[in-house]
Write a protein that holds these residues in place. Structure first.
Motif, PDB file in Angstrom:
ATOM      1  N   ASN A  75       1.322  19.969   0.756  1.00 27.48           N
ATOM      2  CA  ASN A  75       0.475  18.833   1.102  1.00 27.48           C
ATOM      3  C   ASN A  75       1.196  17.840   2.006  1.00 27.48           C
ATOM      4  OD1 ASN A  75      -1.293  20.008  -0.828  1.00 27.48           O
ATOM      5  ND2 ASN A  75      -2.188  18.001  -1.188  1.00 27.48           N
ATOM      6  N   THR A  76       2.488  17.633   1.760  1.00 24.10           N
ATOM      7  CA  THR A  76       3.259  16.736   2.625  1.00 24.10           C
ATOM      8  C   THR A  76       3.323  17.290   4.039  1.00 24.10           C
ATOM      9  OG1 THR A  76       4.610  16.003   0.751  1.00 24.10           O
ATOM     10  CG2 THR A  76       5.474  15.583   2.957  1.00 24.10           C
ATOM     11  N   ASN A 110      -0.778  16.930  10.511  1.00 18.54           N
ATOM     12  CA  ASN A 110      -2.128  16.658  11.013  1.00 18.54           C
ATOM     13  C   ASN A 110      -2.396  15.186  11.321  1.00 18.54           C
ATOM     14  OD1 ASN A 110      -3.037  19.362  10.951  1.00 18.54           O
ATOM     15  ND2 ASN A 110      -3.360  19.226   8.752  1.00 18.54           N
ATOM     16  N   ILE A 111      -1.335  14.392  11.387  1.00 18.47           N
ATOM     17  CA  ILE A 111      -1.504  13.000  11.808  1.00 18.47           C
ATOM     18  C   ILE A 111      -2.093  12.979  13.222  1.00 18.47           C
ATOM     19  CG2 ILE A 111      -0.265  10.893  12.464  1.00 18.47           C
ATOM     20  CD1 ILE A 111      -0.419  11.191   9.491  1.00 18.47           C
ATOM     21  N   ASN A 112      -3.030  12.076  13.457  1.00 16.60           N
ATOM     22  CA  ASN A 112      -3.677  11.965  14.770  1.00 16.60           C
ATOM     23  C   ASN A 112      -2.614  11.775  15.869  1.00 16.60           C
ATOM     24  OD1 ASN A 112      -5.121  11.222  17.051  1.00 16.60           O
ATOM     25  ND2 ASN A 112      -6.620  10.030  15.875  1.00 16.60           N
ATOM     26  N   PRO A 113      -2.543  12.701  16.840  1.00 17.52           N
ATOM     27  CA  PRO A 113      -1.539  12.589  17.911  1.00 17.52           C
ATOM     28  C   PRO A 113      -1.617  11.266  18.670  1.00 17.52           C
ATOM     29  CG  PRO A 113      -2.608  14.740  17.968  1.00 17.52           C
ATOM     30  CD  PRO A 113      -3.365  13.909  16.984  1.00 17.52           C
ATOM     31  N   ALA A 114      -2.808  10.707  18.764  1.00 16.58           N
ATOM     32  CA  ALA A 114      -2.960   9.429  19.469  1.00 16.58           C
ATOM     33  C   ALA A 114      -2.185   8.316  18.768  1.00 16.58           C
ATOM     34  CB  ALA A 114      -4.433   9.057  19.567  1.00 16.58           C
ATOM     35  N   MET A 115      -2.106   8.394  17.440  1.00 16.36           N
ATOM     36  CA  MET A 115      -1.358   7.384  16.698  1.00 16.36           C
ATOM     37  C   MET A 115       0.135   7.510  16.989  1.00 16.36           C
ATOM     38  SD  MET A 115      -3.359   7.546  13.033  1.00 16.36           S
ATOM     39  CE  MET A 115      -2.404   6.197  12.356  1.00 16.36           C
ATOM     40  N   ARG A 152       8.143   5.847   9.032  1.00 15.20           N
ATOM     41  CA  ARG A 152       8.027   4.826   7.988  1.00 15.20           C
ATOM     42  C   ARG A 152       6.730   4.033   8.090  1.00 15.20           C
ATOM     43  NH1 ARG A 152       6.699   1.559   5.112  1.00 15.20           N
ATOM     44  NH2 ARG A 152       7.846  -0.052   3.973  1.00 15.20           N
ATOM     45  N   TRP A 153       6.332   3.669   9.307  1.00 12.26           N
ATOM     46  CA  TRP A 153       5.212   2.747   9.464  1.00 12.26           C
ATOM     47  C   TRP A 153       3.899   3.399   9.865  1.00 12.26           C
ATOM     48  CZ3 TRP A 153       6.203  -1.589   7.246  1.00 12.26           C
ATOM     49  CH2 TRP A 153       7.511  -2.091   7.217  1.00 12.26           C
ATOM     50  N   VAL A 154       3.950   4.627  10.354  1.00  9.54           N
ATOM     51  CA  VAL A 154       2.723   5.279  10.826  1.00  9.54           C
ATOM     52  C   VAL A 154       2.421   6.559  10.050  1.00  9.54           C
ATOM     53  CG1 VAL A 154       1.552   6.321  12.814  1.00  9.54           C
ATOM     54  CG2 VAL A 154       3.029   4.319  13.153  1.00  9.54           C
ATOM     55  N   GLU A 155       3.349   7.495  10.069  1.00  2.00           N
ATOM     56  CA  GLU A 155       3.056   8.825   9.547  1.00  2.00           C
ATOM     57  C   GLU A 155       2.944   8.869   8.025  1.00  2.00           C
ATOM     58  OE1 GLU A 155       5.827  11.561  11.278  1.00  2.00           O
ATOM     59  OE2 GLU A 155       5.267  11.042  13.333  1.00  2.00           O
ATOM     60  N   ILE A 156       3.954   8.341   7.331  1.00  2.00           N
ATOM     61  CA  ILE A 156       3.916   8.400   5.871  1.00  2.00           C
ATOM     62  C   ILE A 156       2.745   7.607   5.284  1.00  2.00           C
ATOM     63  CG2 ILE A 156       5.137   7.751   3.752  1.00  2.00           C
ATOM     64  CD1 ILE A 156       7.708   8.684   5.025  1.00  2.00           C
ATOM     65  N   PRO A 157       2.473   6.361   5.733  1.00  2.00           N
ATOM     66  CA  PRO A 157       1.314   5.650   5.165  1.00  2.00           C
ATOM     67  C   PRO A 157      -0.004   6.403   5.332  1.00  2.00           C
ATOM     68  CG  PRO A 157       2.718   4.122   6.347  1.00  2.00           C
ATOM     69  CD  PRO A 157       3.247   5.493   6.644  1.00  2.00           C
ATOM     70  N   ASN A 158      -0.180   7.057   6.484  1.00  2.71           N
ATOM     71  CA  ASN A 158      -1.421   7.799   6.706  1.00  2.71           C
ATOM     72  C   ASN A 158      -1.436   9.148   5.988  1.00  2.71           C
ATOM     73  OD1 ASN A 158      -3.339   6.466   8.875  1.00  2.71           O
ATOM     74  ND2 ASN A 158      -1.237   5.989   9.503  1.00  2.71           N
ATOM     75  N   ALA A 159      -0.250   9.662   5.673  1.00  2.00           N
ATOM     76  CA  ALA A 159      -0.167  10.947   4.979  1.00  2.00           C
ATOM     77  C   ALA A 159      -0.242  10.789   3.463  1.00  2.00           C
ATOM     78  CB  ALA A 159       1.136  11.656   5.355  1.00  2.00           C
ATOM     79  N   LEU A 160      -0.037   9.568   2.963  1.00  2.00           N
ATOM     80  CA  LEU A 160       0.057   9.341   1.517  1.00  2.00           C
ATOM     81  C   LEU A 160      -1.132   9.864   0.699  1.00  2.00           C
ATOM     82  CD1 LEU A 160       1.787   5.897   0.899  1.00  2.00           C
ATOM     83  CD2 LEU A 160       2.425   8.118  -0.040  1.00  2.00           C
ATOM     84  N   PRO A 161      -2.378   9.677   1.137  1.00  3.37           N
ATOM     85  CA  PRO A 161      -3.492  10.190   0.327  1.00  3.37           C
ATOM     86  C   PRO A 161      -3.416  11.701   0.104  1.00  3.37           C
ATOM     87  CG  PRO A 161      -4.300   8.629   1.947  1.00  3.37           C
ATOM     88  CD  PRO A 161      -2.865   8.888   2.290  1.00  3.37           C
ATOM     89  N   VAL A 162      -3.054  12.446   1.131  1.00  2.00           N
ATOM     90  CA  VAL A 162      -2.962  13.907   0.996  1.00  2.00           C
ATOM     91  C   VAL A 162      -1.744  14.278   0.155  1.00  2.00           C
ATOM     92  CG1 VAL A 162      -2.758  16.093   2.248  1.00  2.00           C
ATOM     93  CG2 VAL A 162      -4.141  14.240   3.194  1.00  2.00           C
ATOM     94  N   ARG A 208      -5.929   3.642  -3.946  1.00  3.02           N
ATOM     95  CA  ARG A 208      -5.240   2.407  -3.582  1.00  3.02           C
ATOM     96  C   ARG A 208      -4.278   2.606  -2.411  1.00  3.02           C
ATOM     97  NH1 ARG A 208      -7.378  -2.074  -4.961  1.00  3.02           N
ATOM     98  NH2 ARG A 208      -5.324  -3.072  -4.811  1.00  3.02           N
ATOM     99  N   LEU A 209      -3.705   3.811  -2.311  1.00  2.00           N
ATOM    100  CA  LEU A 209      -2.735   4.094  -1.251  1.00  2.00           C
ATOM    101  C   LEU A 209      -3.393   4.539   0.051  1.00  2.00           C
ATOM    102  CD1 LEU A 209       0.025   5.978  -3.304  1.00  2.00           C
ATOM    103  CD2 LEU A 209       0.138   3.654  -2.386  1.00  2.00           C
ATOM    104  N   THR A 210      -4.699   4.806  -0.005  1.00  2.00           N
ATOM    105  CA  THR A 210      -5.411   5.224   1.196  1.00  2.00           C
ATOM    106  C   THR A 210      -5.666   4.007   2.085  1.00  2.00           C
ATOM    107  OG1 THR A 210      -6.523   6.999  -0.006  1.00  2.00           O
ATOM    108  CG2 THR A 210      -7.491   6.330   2.095  1.00  2.00           C
ATOM    109  N   PRO A 211      -5.294   4.066   3.373  1.00  2.00           N
ATOM    110  CA  PRO A 211      -5.583   2.943   4.290  1.00  2.00           C
ATOM    111  C   PRO A 211      -7.056   2.576   4.240  1.00  2.00           C
ATOM    112  CG  PRO A 211      -4.143   4.545   5.352  1.00  2.00           C
ATOM    113  CD  PRO A 211      -4.571   5.165   4.046  1.00  2.00           C
ATOM    114  N   LYS A 212      -7.354   1.300   4.258  1.00  2.00           N
ATOM    115  CA  LYS A 212      -8.734   0.823   4.086  1.00  2.00           C
ATOM    116  C   LYS A 212      -9.702   1.450   5.070  1.00  2.00           C
ATOM    117  CE  LYS A 212      -7.653  -3.645   1.975  1.00  2.00           C
ATOM    118  NZ  LYS A 212      -7.785  -5.125   2.075  1.00  2.00           N
TER     119      LYS A 212
END
Length: 221
Positions: free
Chosen positions: A106-107, A113-118, A134-144, A211-215
């Protein structure tokens, strides 16, 4: 046997059942906690090389196909060399190994699969690789990643019940005694307690996952 007899058994033995449940939960918490500490970094690292990723995930898939009682048996002679052949340690190591697949996979999938544009936007503002992580990939990957942890926890609660046969303790001891003593009360109460523990853990982790999913992504999840 009437349902009331099960109620009386639970009432008379509730402190013991609660103690075994806490013991069971602690063993799973330690094993899955160690699996997260090892599996998440591995899942992130293998995103750098697809061939390595396929190999690592294949090995983790092979491990999870080994019957749990056989893996516990393998642990006994190995850990006996350090005086820990039976008890909590072999159970924790075995459950840690079983938990690797859902967490690593899952990690890897989430980060890959993080959006390449990000990523491009992060590079565009001068972020380093570790800053992007730290600031982009892991926060967006946390739900999965959390979904993988939920799978690992629920699976591990069931596997840990079998670990009673190598002296690990937990709710599996109720099931074991119920079988050996032909006592359906211990067998059914132990099995129900394992199931309830798994349901409670899954629901608690589902709340944490939300709670960990970005709003901005919660509506999609």
């Amino acid at each position: 046997m009437e349902f009331a007899e099960y109620g009386h058994y639970i009432a008379d033995n509730f402190p013991m059942i609660a103690r075994l449940a806490m013991e069971h939960a602690a063993l799973v918490f330690i094993a899955v906690g160690l699996a997260i500490v090892t599996g998440v970094p591995i899942g992130i690292l293998i995103t750098q090389n697809r061939k390595v990723a396929n190999t690592v995930i294949y090995i983790a898939s092979v491990v999870i196909t080994i019957p749990s009682i056989a893996l516990f048996g393998i642990m006994i002679p190995i850990l006996s060399m350090v005086g820990q052949g039976i008890g909590a340690l072999p159970a924790i190591i075995a459950v840690l190994l079983y938990s690797q697949l859902p967490i690593i996979r899952n990690t890897y999938t989430a980060v890959e699969n993080i959006n390449p544009a990000m990523r491009e936007a992060a590079r565009g503002i001068g972020m380093t690789h570790f800053q992007r992580l730290r600031w982009v990939e892991i926060p967006n990957a946390l739900p999965v990643i959390m979904a993988g942890v939920r799978t690992a926890v629920v699976m591990s609660i069931g596997i840990m019940a079998i670990a009673t046969y190598i002296g690990a303790g937990g709710l599996g001891s109720l099931i074991s005694r119920g079988i050996s003593q032909s006592d359906p009360r211990q067998l059914i109460v132990g099995s129900a307690a394992v199931s309830l523990l798994a349901i409670f853990a899954d629901q608690a982790l589902a709340w944490l996952q939300t709670r960990l999913t970005p709003k901005g992504s919660r509506a999609e999840n």
